[in-house]
Structure formats: structure tokens, C-alpha cells
Design an enzyme around this catalytic site. Structure first.
Site, mmCIF file in Angstrom:
data_model
loop_
_atom_site.group_PDB
_atom_site.id
_atom_site.type_symbol
_atom_site.label_atom_id
_atom_site.label_comp_id
_atom_site.label_asym_id
_atom_site.label_seq_id
_atom_site.Cartn_x
_atom_site.Cartn_y
_atom_site.Cartn_z
ATOM 1 N N ASP A 282 42.729 26.165 35.389
ATOM 2 C CA ASP A 282 42.795 26.930 36.631
ATOM 3 C C ASP A 282 41.605 26.528 37.496
ATOM 4 O O ASP A 282 40.509 26.260 36.982
ATOM 5 C CB ASP A 282 42.758 28.436 36.367
ATOM 6 C CG ASP A 282 42.952 29.239 37.649
ATOM 7 O OD1 ASP A 282 44.103 29.399 38.077
ATOM 8 O OD2 ASP A 282 41.933 29.675 38.223
ATOM 9 N N GLU B 153 39.330 27.355 41.180
ATOM 10 C CA GLU B 153 39.017 28.153 42.365
ATOM 11 C C GLU B 153 38.557 27.190 43.443
ATOM 12 O O GLU B 153 37.872 26.201 43.147
ATOM 13 C CB GLU B 153 37.935 29.195 42.070
ATOM 14 C CG GLU B 153 38.303 30.187 40.987
ATOM 15 C CD GLU B 153 39.592 30.956 41.261
ATOM 16 O OE1 GLU B 153 39.896 31.193 42.455
ATOM 17 O OE2 GLU B 153 40.307 31.282 40.299
ATOM 18 N N HIS C 293 40.814 36.020 39.562
ATOM 19 C CA HIS C 293 40.468 34.934 40.478
ATOM 20 C C HIS C 293 39.169 34.229 40.097
ATOM 21 O O HIS C 293 38.501 33.662 40.963
ATOM 22 C CB HIS C 293 40.397 35.437 41.924
ATOM 23 C CG HIS C 293 41.725 35.882 42.464
ATOM 24 N ND1 HIS C 293 42.768 35.015 42.714
ATOM 25 C CD2 HIS C 293 42.190 37.128 42.759
ATOM 26 C CE1 HIS C 293 43.806 35.692 43.155
ATOM 27 N NE2 HIS C 293 43.483 36.976 43.195
ATOM 28 N N ASP D 201 41.372 33.358 34.493
ATOM 29 C CA ASP D 201 42.767 33.084 34.865
ATOM 30 C C ASP D 201 43.399 32.084 33.908
ATOM 31 O O ASP D 201 44.595 32.187 33.591
ATOM 32 C CB ASP D 201 42.840 32.562 36.303
ATOM 33 C CG ASP D 201 42.596 33.663 37.327
ATOM 34 O OD1 ASP D 201 42.287 34.803 36.912
ATOM 35 O OD2 ASP D 201 42.712 33.386 38.541
#
Length: 567
Positions: A32, A34, A174, A179
Site C-alpha cells: 500500500d 500513501e 490511510h 492498510d
């Protein structure tokens, strides 16, 4: 064609897991990211990478790093993720973080929720840094969830909603690692559900999200009895009519894909719906499988195969043997001592080649039959200087014969005269900016050079009563092929521990007897002989026996020529 018996390494034990890589044995890297925004194309950058590596339901490693995006993080992104400019100020740049992640993920199957987003960012920055992108296979949990989780269970397929459905031990917030951990739980929940639906391998998991009709998926049992070996497969309808013929290095895996993957070709999807059985023919080598495929397509002419159905529909350019020879287009080769160029798979290509030859050699184009002492008026081609005009006695037989010898030499050995003349015409037309006309000449020249090269290569192999060659395959096995007059007569693999010379001799003795064809025509179809030639020209080929001379002219049509490539 005979095939030496080869014992498959799959004979000893076969189970359901053979259909692909069992999910319990696959290492998944759930990742994942960001970022500073939603589009790498708009200049958005990565601020955090989190990943969890799992196998057999167990976590075997985790990866987490903040990334300095070298740009300010928008305020709403900072509020959403909790990642601030101060947090990433001392973090490594993407040029350091990405190689570390790729090393962590190497050898795994990448998994992400909305994988296009995460993988798209990773690939972009790999390209930006000139980093080689590993050949990752990718699983997208969003696509799987859309096929498994109904609206009654969750209002949407966001990670947070799915985490609640599958009672994840981690709440998505987030942040990349959290995540990724939640996505692991979602992945395992999806795999548990899919297992009850018969999805047990990575290949089935990857294709389950495809839009495959239930009736089509139910037919996958038709592949169950096929071996994991190279060969040919035939789809048949309920009246045993052959619908489609194909070839594969792994029969079972390939045939099963027709029932578990989305087939974008509508005609093949229709064929699968009509199919009621699949027959597999195991072959010793991939080359044998290719050859058998061609022969079966020519024999059955399956309506769902588009290529190779009519090998008999070909055209040749013929240089006749008569007092005043000429060029003509014919559909078959006769035992008449004439010279032939081809075969051409289309008449238009043959006509294009014929035009190039007529532009170069001013022999007669009429089909009239006249003896050694013609007496008639010249045609318009003679008036234009494009025919020597033997019809009105403008040329003597020895001069005409000399031009014919040049033409024969261009057909069989050296195409230079044709190439030079047509190139000169193209250059003159280009100077006058008559580019369309120059393009016509270019296409004619390309047709001639391709045909001449094809004829020379096929003739060379066809004239050899026997060629025996061997090559080590990717698995280290020695594949042996016996070729007679351009036709594959036998194929086999030398078993380990067996005397190679004795095996090859036994294969030769049991090989098919092949009678040579007339002229340059191989004893097989031209397409089969060209497949054989491609194999013979592979690196690592060892010639065991050559009966005859397998050669091509040094200055022949097969060498590169300027201006013959089509745009």
C-alpha cells in the site's frame, strides 16, 4: 511421422494441484502507498510505502518507510493520512526507498487494493530512475471483491468496508503499513470464499475476476485428462466435428485457460460455448506440436481457425520452358523442367512480384504460342521499350535467351539486377515527389525479394533427402528431429542414461518414409518447412547427419537489401 516414447515427469503423481501453482505455496507481497495526490501524471509523489509478505496464511516479513517527496504535502492529504512535511523531512528519497522495496518484494506476487493505482506509481518511479521492473504478477483485491462480496454485505468495495466484512484485525487508517495489513486479511477472506468455489491456484485466482460465463467456467473439467506436456489440442462439438486446433507447451494449462479466463476474441468465446470435448495429442517436442497443428488444421479445416486452413491455395510465378520463355502465374508445379518462384499465399503478392520482374527483364508478356520464326506486329509494350518483341522478329533467339538466363539467375540465385533497377526507379520518383508511385515499386520489390528468399531457403532444404539435428531445450533435454525433403519425419527426446547415437539411429530407422515432391516444392507444406527451418537456424543446433547439400547462395535473396522493408 513417428515419435519416440517420452516418459513425462508428471506420470508418477497427478493431483488437482497440477492445474497451477497452489495458493498455499505462493508468496504474496501485499503493498500500500500513501501519496501527495491521486495522479502520478499530475506530478504527485509517494510519501510512504508499506508492505506485508505472506505465504500459506502466515506473515513472513514486513516493510515500512516514509519517503521524502521533495515537495510540500497538501494540507488535506496531511489531514487524511496524518503524514506531515516535518515527518518526511529526514526520510529517504524515492531513489533509496524504491530499490529497497523492490528487493523486499522480489520473487513475490504483488497484491494491492486497487492495484492499478499503487503499481502505477511504483512503475513510474522505477522508469524515472532507470530501474528494471521485476516481472511481477499482480492480484487486485478490489476486482476479486466485486465478484465475491455482494451489496447486501457491504455498501461498496472500499478497503474499510471489506475490512469490516472479513473482520480484519487491523483498521485501515490511510497509513501504508496498517492498510497493507488490513488488505492481507481481506485477501485471506476472499481466498477462503473462493476456495469453496473451486479456486485453488494462483492462475484461477488471477482469472476469477474476469467476466467468464458460468456455463463456460463449468466446462473446465474438459481439460482434466490432458497432460502437462507439449502437444496439440482439438476442440470438438457434440457431433465430433473439429471446431478449433491449437498448440501449447502445456496442454492442460492452456486448455483450462479457455474456461477460466476472459476470452476477448468473440469467435473463440463462441467456439468454447459450442465445444463438448477436447482431445489432446501429446508430442515429444514443441516443434512436433507446431507441425501436427498445421497438418490437423489443413486436414479438418476448423471453422474457428483463421490461418493455415488452405495450404493448397497458393500461387507460383513460373518461367516457362519454350522457344520464347515468358513468366506466368500458376497454381501448381508440374514436372516440366520449368523454373518456379514461390509459393505465394496470395495472388496479389504474386502479381506484385511479377510486375517487379517485368519492369526489370523485357521478356514477352503475351500468352500467344509462336514458334522460332514468328511473324506478327509488335504490341504496345514493345513500343514502350518494355518488351524485346520476339513476335515481330525484333530480337534474335540468342539475345532473348541471354535475358532469360539473367532472369533465371535472379529467380534462383542473385536478385541484384532487380533490386538495383527498382531502387533506381524509386529514387527517381522520390526526387519528383511522386511518393505514392515510389511506394508501389517498393512493395513490388519487397514481394520479389521475400519470394526469392523463400524459394531459395525451401529449395535448399527440400533437396536434402535427410537432415538429422538435435538441440538442448530449456530443461536440458536433447530434442532430436529427422527431416526428409523438408518434411518432419520423426521427433524424439533422448532419455537420460541412454546412448545418444543408438537412440538417434533407432529414431531414423522408425521415421516416416518421404517421397520427394516436384521441383522446389517441399514434401510438406511450405509453412511446415519454414517452421522446421526456423528451428534449424536456432542457436545451439547440432547437425548429426546431412544427406545432400543444405546451402543457400552467398549473394542470395536472404541477405539484407536496401529499400525492401515496408513501412
Amino acid at each position: 511421422m513417428t515419435t519416440a516414447p517420452v516418459r513425462s515427469r508428471w506420470e508418477e503423481q497427478r493431483s488437482f494441484d497440477e492445474l497451477g501453482r497452489p495458493l498455499r505455496d505462493v508468496t504474496f507481497c501485499v503493498v500500500d502507498l500513501e501519496t501527495t495526490g491521486g495522479s502520478v501524471g499530475d506530478g504527485d509523489r509517494i510519501t510512504e510505502i508499506g508492505a506485508v509478505k505472506v505465504r500459506g496464511g502466515e506473515v513472513i516479513g514486513e516493510f515500512q518507510t516514509l519517503v521524502n517527496p521533495d515537495t510540500a504535502i497538501p494540507a488535506f492529504i496531511a489531514v487524511l493520512t496524518g503524514i506531515t512535511n516535518g515527518m518526511v523531512a529526514d526520510a529517504p528519497p524515492i531513489s533509496s526507498a524504491l530499490p529497497a522495496f523492490l528487493e523486499f518484494a522480489r520473487g513475490s506476487v504483488l497484491v494491492a487494493h486497487n492495484a492499478g493505482f499503487d503499481v502505477g506509481f511504483l512503475r513510474h518511479f522505477a522508469r524515472e530512475q532507470d530501474l528494471p521492473w521485476p516481472d511481477f504478477e499482480v492480484v487486485d483485491t478490489v476486482k476479486l471483491a466485486r465478484r465475491v462480496v455482494t451489496r447486501d454485505e457491504a455498501p461498496n468495495h472500499k478497503l474499510s468496508s471489506l475490512a469490516r466484512v472479513f473482520r480484519s484485525g487491523t483498521t485501515p487508517n490511510h497509513r501504508a503499513l496498517a492498510d497493507a495489513r488490513a488488505t492481507v486479511d481481506v485477501l485471506h477472506g476472499l481466498m477462503e470464499r473462493l476456495g469453496s468455489l473451486g479456486v485453488h491456484t494462483l492462475e484461477e485466482l488471477q482469472t476469477y475476476s474476469s467476466k467468464v460465463a458460468a456455463a463456460q467456467r463449468r466446462k473446465r473439467h474438459l481439460a482434466d485428462r490432458l497432460p502437462h506436456a507439449p502437444g496439440v489440442y482439438l476442440f470438438c462439438d457434440d457431433q465430433s466435428r473439429v471446431l478449433y486446433v491449437g498448440t501449447s507447451k502445456d496442454l492442460r494449462k492452456r486448455v483450462r485457460s479457455y474456461f477460466t479466463a476472459s476470452e476477448t476474441r468473440s469467435r473463440i468465446g463462441e467456439m468454447v460455448r459450442l465445444a463438448s470435448s477436447v482431445t489432446g495429442i501429446e508430442c515429444a517436442t514443441p516443434l512436433e506440436a507446431e507441425v501436427r497443428e498445421l497438418r490437423l488444421i489443413a486436414e479438418h479445416k476448423p471453422s474457428y481457425n483463421r490461418r493455415s486452413r488452405f495450404p493448397e491455395k497458393v500461387t507460383f510465378v513460373k518461367l516457362t520452358r519454350e522457344p520464347w520463355p515468358r513468366l506466368s502465374l500458376v497454381k501448381r508445379v508440374l514436372d516440366d523442367d520449368a523454373d518456379y518462384l514461390g509459393p505465394f499465399s496470395s495472388r496479389s503478392a504474386a502479381e506484385s512480384c511479377l510486375a517487379a520482374l517485368h519492369e526489370t527483364f523485357p521478356i514477352r508478356q503475351c500468352s500467344d504460342k509462336f514458334g522460332r520464326h514468328p511473324s506478327r506486329s509488335a504490341c504496345v509494350l514493345a513500343e514502350l521499350g518494355r518488351c524485346l518483341s520476339p513476335c515481330d522478329g525484333s530480337v534474335d533467339s540468342s539475345t532473348y535467351a541471354a535475358v532469360v538466363r539473367q532472369l533465371r539467375d535472379a529467380l534462383l540465385r542473385h536478385p541484384d539486377d532487380v533490386v538495383e533497377l527498382v531502387n533506381a526507379k524509386m529514387a527517381a520518383l522520390a526526387e519528383q515527389e511522386r511518393f505514392e508511385e515510389a511506394g508501389v515499386h517498393r512493395d513490388r520489390l519487397a514481394s520479389f525479394v521475400r519470394a526469392a528468399a523463400r524459394t531459395q531457403r525451401l529449395t535448399s532444404l527440400t533437396r536434402c533427402p535427410e537432415v538429422v539435428a538435435t538441440r538442448r531445450d530449456d530443461g536440458g533435454r536433447w530434442c532430436v528431429h529427422v527431416i526428409r525433403h523438408g518434411r518432419l519425419a520423426a521427433a524424439g527426446v533422448i532419455p537420460s542414461g541412454v546412448d545418444a547415437r543408438s537412440y538417434v539411429e533407432q529414431l531414423r530407422v522408425s521415421a516416416e518414409t518421404v517421397v520427394p515432391s516436384i521441383g522446389p516444392i517441399p514434401a510438406a507444406t511450405a509453412e511446415e518447412s519454414e517452421r522446421i527451418l526456423r528451428w534449424l537456424e536456432l542457436p545451439g543446433i547440432r547437425l548429426v547427419e546431412v544427406d545432400g547439400e543444405w546451402t543457400c547462395p552467398v549473394r542470395g535473396a536472404g541477405r539484407p537489401h536496401p529499400s525492401t522493408a515496408t513501412s
